[in-house]
Design a protein around this motif. Structure first.
Motif: not given
Length: 297
Positions: A231-246
């Motif tokens: 966040n200090e170096r780039f403008n955060l425009i989106a966040v996506e969380n990916i969780q799954y079990q394999v």
């Protein structure tokens, strides 16, 4: 009938994309000599290996990442453990494309190349935009495996602190479970380009962490400092969380254990405990950060 060697095919591709390269020693433009080497106007010369990659590192390095680790990572990636993550990254790229806009992707810290190859394949399934894909890693062993296995990208041994590529050449940089150099990423991205950084979340490989580091401060993982620095170096425009079990086949447990730095500081006893376990499922948990270069206004 004459069949072109892998080296010759890659050299011709490099020649068609010379504008992206910059000498790692003097930052001058480069040209291909006799389809054998990249040479700058100051005669700094970098040979194209027989596997088709270029070693553009200006210094020798020591790394814990040896050939065996990269071979284990390839086994794990080709088994499909990372497929949902790779699909999510490709979807982000596709969603930000403009019509027939050419795609230029840099995978910074590409390892043995499986992430970039899979992402490129997924994009091609949805869009016909021309793609130029480049993977860089400081490990010669990883890049050699990438070049031998995957033919759709250009592969370079390069230092992330001094990336031998020209300014503003990429509209997408991906940085997956790998260290970042945000100053270099800012230099390489186009004005409206995107940095897509994947970091582990709290439950990434939790089944391994719970055994390897039970009762220690490493049992619980926090990525808060990494997010703060992003966040200090780039403008955060989106966040996506990916969780799954394999579901995990028994034959995948040893390579999974070998490929992850989680196991490097663990005791031999805890490693052997995992190998004896009937570990049927593994949790994959990631956060994808999407950023743009901050406006200069």
């Amino acid at each position: 009938m004459f069949k072109k060697s892998k080296k010759l095919i890659r050299a011709e591709r490099i020649k068609d994309s010379l504008e992206i390269f910059s000498c790692p020693i003097c930052s001058q433009q480069m040209k291909v000599m006799h389809l054998q080497s990249l040479v700058c106007i100051n005669q700094h010369c970098f040979d194209i290996a027989k596997q088709g990659y270029i070693n553009l590192s200006s210094r020798s390095t020591n790394s814990k990442y040896d050939k065996q680790i990269f071979e284990m990572r390839r086994i794990i990636s080709q088994s499909g453990l990372f497929n949902p993550l790779q699909a999510a990254v490709s979807d982000i790229i596709v969603s930000h494309l403009q019509d027939n806009e050419p795609i230029r992707i840099l995978d910074a810290g590409c390892g043995e190349g499986s992430h970039l190859n899979r992402i490129q394949t997924k994009i091609n399934q949805k869009k016909r935009n021309p793609i130029l894909a480049v993977g860089i890693d400081i490990s010669k062993e990883g890049i050699s495996l990438a070049a031998a296995e995957y033919s759709k990208a250009m592969w370079c041994v390069a230092d992330i602190a001094n990336i031998p590529l020209a300014n503003q050449q990429f509209n997408f940089i991906i940085n997956i479970l790998s260290p970042a150099n945000y100053s270099e990423f800012q230099r390489l991205l186009t004005n409206h380009g995107l940095l897509i950084k994947v970091i582990p979340e709290q439950h990434y490989l939790a089944e391994l962490r719970d055994i390897l580091y039970k009762g220690t401060d490493k049992q619980v993982y926090s990525n808060t400092p990494t997010i703060r620095y992003f966040n200090e170096r780039f403008n955060l425009i989106a966040v996506e969380n990916i969780q799954y079990q394999v579901s995990l086949s028994e034959h995948l447990i040893p390579p999974l254990l070998e490929m992850t730095p989680l196991s490097w500081g663990a005791s031999q006893e805890s490693r052997e405990q995992i190998l004896r376990m009937d570990l049927r499922k593994i949790t994959m948990d990631f956060k994808i950060l999407v950023g743009m270069i901050p406006s200069q206004n």
